[in-house]
Design an enzyme around this catalytic site. Structure first.
Site, PDB file in Angstrom:
ATOM      1  NE  ARG A 173      11.656  19.381  -1.717  1.00  0.00           N
ATOM      2  CZ  ARG A 173      10.588  19.332  -2.515  1.00  0.00           C
ATOM      3  NH1 ARG A 173       9.725  18.363  -2.407  1.00  0.00           N
ATOM      4  NH2 ARG A 173      10.400  20.271  -3.419  1.00  0.00           N
ATOM      5  CB  ILE A 206      16.992  26.612   2.855  1.00  0.00           C
ATOM      6  CG1 ILE A 206      16.676  28.055   3.252  1.00  0.00           C
ATOM      7  CG2 ILE A 206      16.520  26.340   1.435  1.00  0.00           C
ATOM      8  CD1 ILE A 206      17.223  29.102   2.310  1.00  0.00           C
ATOM      9  CB  THR A 207      19.342  21.937   4.899  1.00  0.00           C
ATOM     10  OG1 THR A 207      20.319  22.974   4.929  1.00  0.00           O
ATOM     11  CG2 THR A 207      20.001  20.614   4.538  1.00  0.00           C
ATOM     12  CG  HIS A 255       9.463  21.690   1.098  1.00  0.00           C
ATOM     13  ND1 HIS A 255       8.780  22.367   0.123  1.00  0.00           N
ATOM     14  CD2 HIS A 255      10.755  21.683   0.705  1.00  0.00           C
ATOM     15  CE1 HIS A 255       9.626  22.753  -0.820  1.00  0.00           C
ATOM     16  NE2 HIS A 255      10.829  22.340  -0.491  1.00  0.00           N
ATOM     17  NE  ARG A 284       9.426  25.588  -6.955  1.00  0.00           N
ATOM     18  CZ  ARG A 284      10.291  24.881  -6.233  1.00  0.00           C
ATOM     19  NH1 ARG A 284       9.856  24.046  -5.302  1.00  0.00           N
ATOM     20  NH2 ARG A 284      11.574  24.989  -6.450  1.00  0.00           N
ATOM     21  N   GLY A 314      26.387  27.986   4.416  1.00  0.00           N
ATOM     22  CA  GLY A 314      26.303  27.286   3.137  1.00  0.00           C
ATOM     23  C   GLY A 314      26.400  28.346   2.048  1.00  0.00           C
ATOM     24  CB  ALA A 315      29.087  29.902   0.403  1.00  0.00           C
ATOM     25  NE  ARG A 353      14.401  17.172  -4.411  1.00  0.00           N
ATOM     26  CZ  ARG A 353      13.172  17.144  -4.897  1.00  0.00           C
ATOM     27  NH1 ARG A 353      12.617  15.989  -5.218  1.00  0.00           N
ATOM     28  NH2 ARG A 353      12.499  18.250  -5.087  1.00  0.00           N
ATOM     29  N   GLY A 364      22.904  29.837  -1.199  1.00  0.00           N
ATOM     30  CA  GLY A 364      23.640  30.774  -0.339  1.00  0.00           C
ATOM     31  C   GLY A 364      24.122  31.993  -1.133  1.00  0.00           C
TER      32      GLY A 364
HETATM   33  N1  APR Z   1      28.899  22.950   6.901  1.00  0.00           N
HETATM   34  C1  APR Z   1      28.707  24.035   6.133  1.00  0.00           C
HETATM   35  N2  APR Z   1      28.457  23.967   4.811  1.00  0.00           N
HETATM   36  C2  APR Z   1      28.405  22.749   4.266  1.00  0.00           C
HETATM   37  C3  APR Z   1      28.578  21.577   5.015  1.00  0.00           C
HETATM   38  C4  APR Z   1      28.834  21.711   6.404  1.00  0.00           C
HETATM   39  N3  APR Z   1      29.033  20.650   7.183  1.00  0.00           N
HETATM   40  N4  APR Z   1      28.458  20.520   4.175  1.00  0.00           N
HETATM   41  C5  APR Z   1      28.206  21.013   2.950  1.00  0.00           C
HETATM   42  N5  APR Z   1      28.177  22.366   3.010  1.00  0.00           N
HETATM   43  C6  APR Z   1      27.983  23.317   1.920  1.00  0.00           C
HETATM   44  C7  APR Z   1      28.563  22.841   0.601  1.00  0.00           C
HETATM   45  O1  APR Z   1      29.968  23.051   0.563  1.00  0.00           O
HETATM   46  C8  APR Z   1      27.820  23.716  -0.403  1.00  0.00           C
HETATM   47  O2  APR Z   1      28.533  24.889  -0.728  1.00  0.00           O
HETATM   48  O3  APR Z   1      26.608  23.487   1.643  1.00  0.00           O
HETATM   49  C9  APR Z   1      26.529  24.087   0.350  1.00  0.00           C
HETATM   50  C10 APR Z   1      25.285  23.576  -0.348  1.00  0.00           C
HETATM   51  O4  APR Z   1      25.204  24.216  -1.566  1.00  0.00           O
HETATM   52  P1  APR Z   1      24.705  23.494  -2.917  1.00  0.00           P
HETATM   53  O5  APR Z   1      25.312  22.141  -2.998  1.00  0.00           O
HETATM   54  O6  APR Z   1      24.926  24.448  -4.031  1.00  0.00           O
HETATM   55  O7  APR Z   1      23.154  23.296  -2.645  1.00  0.00           O
HETATM   56  P2  APR Z   1      21.973  24.352  -2.767  1.00  0.00           P
HETATM   57  O8  APR Z   1      21.364  24.246  -4.102  1.00  0.00           O
HETATM   58  O9  APR Z   1      22.415  25.680  -2.265  1.00  0.00           O
HETATM   59  O10 APR Z   1      20.918  23.688  -1.740  1.00  0.00           O
HETATM   60  C11 APR Z   1      21.214  23.542  -0.376  1.00  0.00           C
HETATM   61  O11 APR Z   1      18.895  23.537   0.240  1.00  0.00           O
HETATM   62  O12 APR Z   1      16.948  23.342  -1.012  1.00  0.00           O
HETATM   63  C12 APR Z   1      17.881  22.680  -0.213  1.00  0.00           C
HETATM   64  O13 APR Z   1      17.784  20.435  -1.067  1.00  0.00           O
HETATM   65  C13 APR Z   1      18.574  21.606  -0.975  1.00  0.00           C
HETATM   66  O14 APR Z   1      19.517  20.577   0.956  1.00  0.00           O
HETATM   67  C14 APR Z   1      19.801  21.403  -0.142  1.00  0.00           C
HETATM   68  C15 APR Z   1      20.110  22.818   0.363  1.00  0.00           C
END
Ligand code: APR
Length: 315
Positions: free
Chosen positions: A89, A119-120, A176, A152, A10-11, A83, A15
């Site tokens: 969540r 973290i997801t 959480h 926090r 996840g970037a 979210r 990430g």
């Molecule tokens: N495989 C890999 N990466 C994926 C997939 C997948 N199947 N589906 C989505 N992603 C990537 C998205 O492309 C995106 O770049 O996961 C990344 C999530 O990044 P953001 O949307 O910026 O979310 P972020 O704020 O990093 O939070 C990620 O952590 O705290 C938790 O609730 C939050 O579940 C969320 C996660």
């Protein structure tokens, strides 16, 4: 000795933050993976280009191929959707269960000996999905929540008292979510338990506990387009660092409880020692009747989410 390999799955916002922090701390070489083309490569290159400025010896590479995480020592998973205002969540569960299942299958295939930090959200349920799909021992699968929640709490205590965050410790147990249990009795300012600190009324303490419980939502409401990312990223990197450098720090992490705190088969936040073997020990402390009741309520909420996963037919 070869450098450690850190795979960030996840970037997105978190990430990218973690890639920068891992490189700055020279934790190892970083692989940034995402399904979106270009984003991990672009962020990876951008962070790589900070390393000469910062003087740190880490490489950062972006990819869309799971092959590139092969042999990773640690995988940190943020893949999923975050979210939006008005969402809890738990609203993320169906989508993120499918995503985390896919990620878990690839981690099992390409990095079977890795430690995995999730973290997801919804966090505790996603740790369950990861552990169930990979079949990894419980010492290698953990969720990042308590480190963030207690950070926090520490920040709010510092803002309220004007004391350095360095001299403040905080303790948060449970899932959480809104039912998490900030334990003021075990939170200290310069070693003094919160309820004994001069000038800190029970009312003020309660207000800080509430703000901690709603800490994620507070930021979602301000950002409007996503959720917090700096503190979550920093928290997960602190966990990874404790494992990689065998620091044996005590952190509240979401792990599988097998009887600890009276709960069996549940993933929730408890204090653990993190070292080279991953979750090396769960620390069990005595709770008052009220604290135990709050923890049981939180465990009940996690249990409900785990059964939503079980009944979804996704796994
Ligand atoms: N495989 C890999 N990466 C994926 C997939 C997948 N199947 N589906 C989505 N992603 C990537 C998205 O492309 C995106 O770049 O996961 C990344 C999530 O990044 P953001 O949307 O910026 O979310 P972020 O704020 O990093 O939070 C990620 O952590 O705290 C938790 O609730 C939050 O579940 C969320 C996660």
């Amino acid at each position: 000795m070869p450098r450690k390999k850190i795979a960030l799955i996840g970037a997105g916002q978190i990430g990218g933050t973690m890639a920068l922090l891992a490189a700055q701390k020279e934790l190892g070489d970083v692989i940034l993976f995402d399904i979106v083309e270009g984003v991990p490569q672009g962020k990876g290159l951008d962070v790589m280009e900070t390393t000469p400025v910062e003087g740190c010896n880490s490489t950062v590479t972006g990819t869309n191929s799971y092959e590139d995480i092969r042999g990773a020592d640690i995988c940190i998973v943020t893949a999923g959707i975050p979210r939006k205002p008005g969402m809890s969540r738990d609203d993320l569960i169906a989508t993120n269960t499918k995503i985390v299942k896919d990620v878990a299958e690839n981690i099992k295939k390409y990095a079977p000996d890795s430690f995995v930090i999730i973290i997801t959200n919804p966090l505790d349920a996603m740790v369950y999905v990861m552990q169930k799909v990979t079949g990894f021992p419980k010492s290698r699968v953990m969720g990042m929540a308590g480190v963030l929640d207690s950070a926090r709490f520490r920040a709010f205590i510092s803002m309220e008292t004007g004391v350095s965050v360095n001299d403040i410790t905080a303790f948060v147990l449970g899932g959480h979510g809104d039912t998490m249990v900030p334990l003021s009795r075990y939170s200290t300012i310069g070693g003094i338990p919160l309820p004994d600190y001069p000038g800190l009324s029970a009312e003020k303490i309660r207000a800080m506990e509430d703000r901690t419980r709603n800490g994620g939502g507070e930021i979602v409401n301000l950002l409007k387009t996503g959720s917090a990312f700096y503190a979550p990223g920093a928290s997960a990197i602190a966990m990874a660092e404790s494992i990689i450098r065998d620091q044996k720090r005590i952190f509240p992490c979401a792990v599988l409880c097998e009887g600890e705190y009276g709960h069996k088969g549940i993933f929730m936040g408890v204090p653990v020692i993190l070292g080279e073997k991953g979750v090396e020990k769960i620390i069990e402390i005595q709770l008052t009747a009220d604290e135990k009741a709050a923890l049981d309520k939180s465990a009940g909420a996690v249990k409900e989410l785990m059964s939503v996963v079980d009944n979804s037919g996704i796994l």
